[in-house]
Design a protein around this motif. Structure first.
Motif, PDB file in Angstrom:
ATOM      1  N   UNK A   7      59.930  68.407  31.649  1.00 36.37           N
ATOM      2  CA  UNK A   7      61.177  67.906  31.269  1.00 36.37           C
ATOM      3  C   UNK A   7      61.206  66.981  30.071  1.00 36.37           C
ATOM      4  N   UNK A   8      60.347  65.954  30.272  1.00 32.22           N
ATOM      5  CA  UNK A   8      60.101  64.910  29.180  1.00 32.22           C
ATOM      6  C   UNK A   8      58.919  65.296  28.298  1.00 32.22           C
ATOM      7  N   UNK A   9      58.827  65.382  27.084  1.00 32.06           N
ATOM      8  CA  UNK A   9      57.581  65.465  26.155  1.00 32.06           C
ATOM      9  C   UNK A   9      56.693  64.527  26.635  1.00 32.06           C
ATOM     10  N   UNK A  10      55.381  64.789  26.755  1.00 33.81           N
ATOM     11  CA  UNK A  10      54.467  63.847  27.060  1.00 33.81           C
ATOM     12  C   UNK A  10      53.213  63.908  26.066  1.00 33.81           C
ATOM     13  N   UNK A  11      53.300  64.764  25.184  1.00 35.18           N
ATOM     14  CA  UNK A  11      52.274  64.630  24.236  1.00 35.18           C
ATOM     15  C   UNK A  11      52.586  66.013  23.311  1.00 35.18           C
ATOM     16  N   UNK A  12      51.442  66.459  22.314  1.00 35.32           N
ATOM     17  CA  UNK A  12      51.160  67.515  21.546  1.00 35.32           C
ATOM     18  C   UNK A  12      49.932  68.004  21.737  1.00 35.32           C
ATOM     19  N   UNK A  13      49.865  69.467  21.415  1.00 31.21           N
ATOM     20  CA  UNK A  13      48.516  69.875  21.232  1.00 31.21           C
ATOM     21  C   UNK A  13      48.383  70.257  19.851  1.00 31.21           C
ATOM     22  N   UNK A  14      46.961  70.273  19.492  1.00 31.57           N
ATOM     23  CA  UNK A  14      46.709  70.438  18.119  1.00 31.57           C
ATOM     24  C   UNK A  14      45.650  71.745  17.868  1.00 31.57           C
ATOM     25  N   UNK A  15      45.527  72.049  16.748  1.00 33.53           N
ATOM     26  CA  UNK A  15      45.046  73.338  16.570  1.00 33.53           C
ATOM     27  C   UNK A  15      43.425  73.475  16.967  1.00 33.53           C
ATOM     28  N   UNK A  16      42.938  72.057  16.816  1.00 33.35           N
ATOM     29  CA  UNK A  16      41.563  72.062  17.189  1.00 33.35           C
ATOM     30  C   UNK A  16      41.407  71.904  18.903  1.00 33.35           C
ATOM     31  N   UNK A  17      42.483  72.023  19.462  1.00 31.33           N
ATOM     32  CA  UNK A  17      42.425  72.082  21.066  1.00 31.33           C
ATOM     33  C   UNK A  17      42.822  70.668  21.603  1.00 31.33           C
ATOM     34  N   UNK A  18      42.652  69.571  20.875  1.00 33.52           N
ATOM     35  CA  UNK A  18      42.789  68.254  21.245  1.00 33.52           C
ATOM     36  C   UNK A  18      44.391  67.985  21.718  1.00 33.52           C
ATOM     37  N   UNK A  19      44.492  67.250  22.436  1.00 31.23           N
ATOM     38  CA  UNK A  19      45.964  66.753  22.993  1.00 31.23           C
ATOM     39  C   UNK A  19      45.840  65.303  22.805  1.00 31.23           C
ATOM     40  N   UNK A  20      47.356  64.793  22.100  1.00 29.66           N
ATOM     41  CA  UNK A  20      47.617  63.674  21.818  1.00 29.66           C
ATOM     42  C   UNK A  20      48.827  63.142  22.784  1.00 29.66           C
ATOM     43  N   UNK A  21      48.563  62.266  23.663  1.00 29.08           N
ATOM     44  CA  UNK A  21      49.835  61.645  24.403  1.00 29.08           C
ATOM     45  C   UNK A  21      50.858  60.977  23.851  1.00 29.08           C
ATOM     46  N   UNK A  22      52.129  61.243  24.234  1.00 29.82           N
ATOM     47  CA  UNK A  22      53.215  60.547  23.502  1.00 29.82           C
ATOM     48  C   UNK A  22      54.334  60.453  24.493  1.00 29.82           C
ATOM     49  N   UNK A  23      54.979  59.332  24.432  1.00 30.16           N
ATOM     50  CA  UNK A  23      56.209  59.013  25.158  1.00 30.16           C
ATOM     51  C   UNK A  23      57.343  59.845  24.366  1.00 30.16           C
ATOM     52  N   UNK A  24      57.249  59.651  23.095  1.00 34.03           N
ATOM     53  CA  UNK A  24      58.427  60.349  22.048  1.00 34.03           C
ATOM     54  C   UNK A  24      57.720  61.011  20.797  1.00 34.03           C
ATOM     55  N   UNK A  25      58.198  62.288  20.393  1.00 32.28           N
ATOM     56  CA  UNK A  25      57.766  62.686  19.083  1.00 32.28           C
ATOM     57  C   UNK A  25      58.778  63.013  18.335  1.00 32.28           C
ATOM     58  N   UNK A  26      58.722  62.659  16.957  1.00 29.04           N
ATOM     59  CA  UNK A  26      59.581  63.026  15.855  1.00 29.04           C
ATOM     60  C   UNK A  26      59.028  63.992  14.939  1.00 29.04           C
ATOM     61  N   UNK A  27      59.970  64.964  14.480  1.00 28.18           N
ATOM     62  CA  UNK A  27      59.416  65.953  13.613  1.00 28.18           C
ATOM     63  C   UNK A  27      59.874  65.608  12.137  1.00 28.18           C
ATOM     64  N   UNK A  28      58.925  65.408  11.358  1.00 29.17           N
ATOM     65  CA  UNK A  28      59.173  64.940   9.725  1.00 29.17           C
ATOM     66  C   UNK A  28      58.462  66.030   9.073  1.00 29.17           C
ATOM     67  N   UNK A  29      59.054  67.228   9.364  1.00 24.41           N
ATOM     68  CA  UNK A  29      58.165  68.350   8.939  1.00 24.41           C
ATOM     69  C   UNK A  29      58.979  69.187   7.416  1.00 24.41           C
ATOM     70  N   UNK A  30      59.685  68.452   6.891  1.00 23.58           N
ATOM     71  CA  UNK A  30      60.390  68.840   5.683  1.00 23.58           C
ATOM     72  C   UNK A  30      61.700  69.469   5.846  1.00 23.58           C
ATOM     73  N   UNK A  31      62.647  69.552   5.021  1.00 22.16           N
ATOM     74  CA  UNK A  31      63.886  70.144   5.206  1.00 22.16           C
ATOM     75  C   UNK A  31      64.087  71.667   4.370  1.00 22.16           C
ATOM     76  N   UNK A  32      65.316  72.312   4.993  1.00 26.75           N
ATOM     77  CA  UNK A  32      65.529  73.594   4.469  1.00 26.75           C
ATOM     78  C   UNK A  32      66.879  73.169   3.876  1.00 26.75           C
ATOM     79  N   UNK A  33      67.120  73.832   2.489  1.00 24.64           N
ATOM     80  CA  UNK A  33      68.458  73.635   2.096  1.00 24.64           C
ATOM     81  C   UNK A  33      69.664  74.443   2.969  1.00 24.64           C
ATOM     82  N   UNK A  34      70.673  73.649   2.795  1.00 25.56           N
ATOM     83  CA  UNK A  34      71.770  74.287   3.729  1.00 25.56           C
ATOM     84  C   UNK A  34      72.679  75.440   2.675  1.00 25.56           C
ATOM     85  N   UNK A  35      72.186  76.507   2.831  1.00 28.28           N
ATOM     86  CA  UNK A  35      72.602  77.590   1.780  1.00 28.28           C
ATOM     87  C   UNK A  35      73.664  78.672   2.453  1.00 28.28           C
TER      88      UNK A  35
END
Ligand code: NAP
Length: 401
Positions: free
Chosen positions: A214-242
């Motif tokens: 229900x709540x995010x508890x972490x993220x998984x990485x491409x090397x298989x590692x997991x990183x625990x998190x109480x919250x996650x913010x995505x700052x992965x760029x923007x897409x122009x509103x066209x």
């Protein structure tokens, strides 16, 4: 005459101010999805998140600006479509005609696919004040925050969250943070600030999944590692509103395409700010910064009133992290020759292409920045070996370069 402006950000505000400054006294209609008049976005990743900060954003203009300037402000409203045959926009169910239309629609945060984020609580993005207020309520000391994306959103939020007492991890898929926007030299320094402040930086790893039911508890990485998190913010760029421009048949390619004057391929329809793609130094760019939103929008306003003026920007950008200020002028590109200057303990990086100065990155040194900006604006190129000579007084270059 009626000018319709779509969008409620810096570009929209700047275009309108310039139109009135230049004496335009016809109708102006601003349509914005935001519930507030145009407000400052740079504080959203910094002071707006501080404990006790107000929920309301800092406005670009005083409250009475809009009435005094007779702007028909349509907030929390949306333009459904643009009709380029009749020169009109559909707002709700009302068709409104225009003589000129300014697209200042900005950009939206890039997202991961829904099947990846799974609608988990605790996954945030940051673009507007509602996002910032939601995020602030979650930034409690001792919680662990994972920032996906090591761009300026990620790095500024990392600094803010550390100051608020959270545990912070930044995950960047590129080999280094700030790869798109800064030189290796500058990102190395910024990396050091974050390491000194106990931020964990994971570079060169893609985020492949989100953990939790229900709540995010972490993220998984491409090397298989997991990183625990109480919250996650995505700052992965923007897409122009066209979307509106696209549906109206205007030319769009990673932004609304505009010519040197800010005009789209339809006469009377213009674009400025994050959403506008234009030719700069031989390639198409969108400049995602406040200075561009101001300058490009003002240029469009002037051209609407007949100035016929080409837009020739000096890209300018700044970021505050911890007690540092980073200022960048020009566009850095990989492969440029870099000269490091250290004067009175202040560092700056001067980037050259074939002996032509193209970009300067300055740390905690507004005076050097002002000189670098003047040099680039004037198209002057002090010789790299002179810039590297720390004993030289920079102001000399303004006279002689
Ligand atoms: P950004 O500067 O484009 O940075 C996004 C970063 O996230 C890039 O390094 C990108 O790498 C990385 N990334 C993309 N997908 C990823 C993934 N799946 N996993 C990990 N990393 C990933 O954008 P932003 O930081 O999100 O900022 C959004 C906008 O706000 C930008 O326009 C920015 O200029 C603006 N902003 C400005 C300021 C300021 O003026 N001080 C502050 C904050 C934000 P790739 O290059 O490989 O895609």
């Amino acid at each position: 005459m009626r000018i319709v402006v779509i969008g409620g950000g810096q570009a929209a505000a700047s275009a309108i101010r310039r139109l009135r400054q230049l004496g335009y006294d016809g109708d102006i209609l601003l349509v914005s999805r935001e519930p507030f008049p145009p407000y400052e976005r740079p504080p959203l990743s910094k002071s707006h998140l501080a404990i006790g900060a107000a929920n309301e954003p800092k406005m670009i203009f005083p409250e009475d600006f809009w009435e005094e300037n007779a702007v028909d402000l349509r907030l929390s409203e949306e333009v459904q479509s643009i009709d380029v045959e009749t020169n009109s926009v559909l707002v709700g169910t009302k068709k409104i005609s225009f003589d000129h239309l300014i697209l200042a629609t900005g950009a939206s945060p890039r997202k991961f696919p829904d099947q990846m984020t799974k609608g988990l609580n605790g996954t945030h993005q940051l673009r507007n004040v509602a996002d910032a207020n939601r995020l602030r309520s979650q930034l409690n000391p001792g919680r662990s925050l994972v920032l996906v994306g090591g761009g300026f959103i990620g790095m500024e939020l990392a600094a803010t969250a550390r100051q608020l007492g959270l545990t912070v991890t930044v995950i960047e898929r590129d080999e280094r943070i700030l790869n798109r926007v800064a030189s290796t030299q500058l990102s190395n320094i910024i990396r050091q600030w974050h390491l000194e402040n106990d931020v964990t930086l994971i570079e060169g790893q893609e985020t492949t999944g989100f953990l939790g039911t229900k709540n995010v508890t972490g993220v998984q990485l491409s090397n298989g590692a997991e990183v625990c998190a109480d919250l996650v913010v995505l700052g992965i760029g923007v897409i122009p509103d066209c979307a509106l421009a696209n549906a109206a048949g205007l030319q769009v390619d990673n932004g609304v395409l505009v010519d040197d004057y800010g005009s789209t391929n339809r006469s009377g329809i213009w674009a400025a700010g994050d959403c506008a793609s234009f030719s700069f130094e031989g390639r198409m760019v969108r400049l995602e910064n406040v200075q561009n939103a101001i300058d490009q929008a003002e240029n469009v306003a002037e051209n609407i009133l007949g100035a016929n003026k080409k837009y020739t920007p000096t890209p300018t950008f700044w970021s505050n992290q911890y007690d540092h200020i980073v200022q960048i002028v020009g566009l850095y590109q990989p492969g440029m020759i870099t000269v490091c200057r250290q004067s009175s303990g202040r560092l700056s990086f001067w980037h050259y292409s074939y002996n032509n100065l193209k970009a300067v990155e300055v740390i905690d040194d507004p005076k050097t920045f002002a000189i670098a900006r003047r040099l680039l604006t004037d198209g002057r190129s002090p010789a790299p070996e002179l810039v590297a000579d720390d004993d030289r007084i920079l102001k000399e270059f303004l006279r002689s370069a």
